[in-house]
Design an enzyme around this catalytic site. Sequence first.
Site, PDB file in Angstrom:
ATOM      1  N   ASP A  50     110.650 121.710  -4.062  1.00  0.00           N
ATOM      2  CA  ASP A  50     112.067 122.090  -4.179  1.00  0.00           C
ATOM      3  C   ASP A  50     112.761 121.147  -5.170  1.00  0.00           C
ATOM      4  OD1 ASP A  50     111.845 119.861  -2.461  1.00  0.00           O
ATOM      5  OD2 ASP A  50     113.631 120.424  -1.299  1.00  0.00           O
ATOM      6  N   PHE A  88     114.702 115.127   6.014  1.00  0.00           N
ATOM      7  CA  PHE A  88     115.301 116.312   5.377  1.00  0.00           C
ATOM      8  C   PHE A  88     114.405 117.562   5.400  1.00  0.00           C
ATOM      9  CE2 PHE A  88     115.977 119.065   1.737  1.00  0.00           C
ATOM     10  CZ  PHE A  88     117.312 119.402   1.889  1.00  0.00           C
ATOM     11  N   ASP A 113     108.208 112.140  -2.596  1.00  0.00           N
ATOM     12  CA  ASP A 113     107.266 113.174  -3.045  1.00  0.00           C
ATOM     13  C   ASP A 113     106.161 112.611  -3.952  1.00  0.00           C
ATOM     14  OD1 ASP A 113     108.901 114.756  -1.554  1.00  0.00           O
ATOM     15  OD2 ASP A 113     109.878 115.750  -3.237  1.00  0.00           O
TER      16      ASP A 113
HETATM   17  C1  BDR Z   1     112.480 114.700   1.125  1.00  0.00           C
HETATM   18  O1  BDR Z   1     113.743 115.370   1.106  1.00  0.00           O
HETATM   19  C2  BDR Z   1     114.085 115.707  -0.206  1.00  0.00           C
HETATM   20  O2  BDR Z   1     115.425 115.418  -0.458  1.00  0.00           O
HETATM   21  C3  BDR Z   1     113.143 114.981  -1.119  1.00  0.00           C
HETATM   22  O3  BDR Z   1     112.848 115.766  -2.258  1.00  0.00           O
HETATM   23  C4  BDR Z   1     111.920 114.762  -0.270  1.00  0.00           C
HETATM   24  O4  BDR Z   1     111.014 115.838  -0.374  1.00  0.00           O
HETATM   25  C5  BDR Z   1     112.696 113.300   1.660  1.00  0.00           C
HETATM   26  O5  BDR Z   1     113.291 113.347   2.913  1.00  0.00           O
HETATM   27 CA    CA Z   2     111.230 117.510  -2.117  1.00  0.00          CA
END
Ligand code: BDR
Ligand code: CA
Length: 307
Positions: free
Chosen positions: A12, A166, A239
């Site tokens: 994403d 997240f 990531d």
């Molecule tokens: C994850 O949440 C996203 O904001 C970042 O891309 C990562 O995949 C970290 O909590």
């Molecule tokens: Ca991500």
Amino acid sequence: MPDLRRIIFDCDPGVDDALALVLALNSGLVEMAGITTVSGNVSVSKTTRNACRLLDYLGLDVPIARGAGRPLKVKPRHASVHGTDGLGDSRLLPADSSRKVEREGATDFIVRTVESGVRTIVATGPLTNIALAFQEDCNVMNRLDELIIMGGAVRAPGNVDSLSEFNFHSDPDAADYVLQSASVPKVLVPLDVTHKVLLTPADLSEIGDSRSGRLVKSIVGRYQKGYADSGLAGSPLHDPLAMGFCIDATFLKLQPMYLRVETSGAYTRGACVPEERPWMHKRANVRVATGVDSRRFLEYFKKTASR
Ligand code: BDR
Ligand code: CA
């Protein structure tokens, strides 16, 4: 020399997803069979456009398939730390892209690509596309050799809520479904380890002035400031660390666990729930990263991003 790994990158983008892409492409050890996008850091229209913009800038041709525009059950939510466009509102990147994406959506693309022999997925967004692909054809999807997931907070505080990270918070139903139902070897790279690989402003200044290096520097500023505001000395390489494991498994120490994800709850949506009562005799469903060689990974990241 390790083997070249052919992967599907489900993401994403997202600043740190973009950093993971740069790491993979510059490593010389990963071949991208395709990029699939999902609603997460920003809407799926933006994450798809961002994947196109990144490939335009890097001058590369990799199939891109657009994925789910919303989580399985809950409402979509996005992350402001990535800027309005999702890539730190960098002026270096083309504002838009005329690149054509695949006609088929991410779910079909993933199933077909696994069927054609690609056996690794690195997933760095909410797990919606991956859950849908398993629901569409679990016989094909169960041929995967490895599913590497960035998500969750197991014994560390969350970043969206006290216990929730997240990606898992964004689509808790997909996360729980994948952990419990996907009968393939899975590796989870949670905040427990990603918060130990912080890219500081000093690290950033050490990255070279190559085309990729300039990209990294131009997208990371706002992201780094966002994390500085929450008291961290640098921006976690969430990531990229998952991609780093795909490149070199020795960066992480893993522990098998039986893990579920809370799908509702006023304070706990997206929280990881390990089952550790011995008398329950649960077989581990995922290997969780509990340790990381931070210094070596950060050096590898800086060197590789500078190429
Ligand atoms: C994850 O949440 C996203 O904001 C970042 O891309 C990562 O995949 C970290 O909590
Ligand atoms: Ca991500």
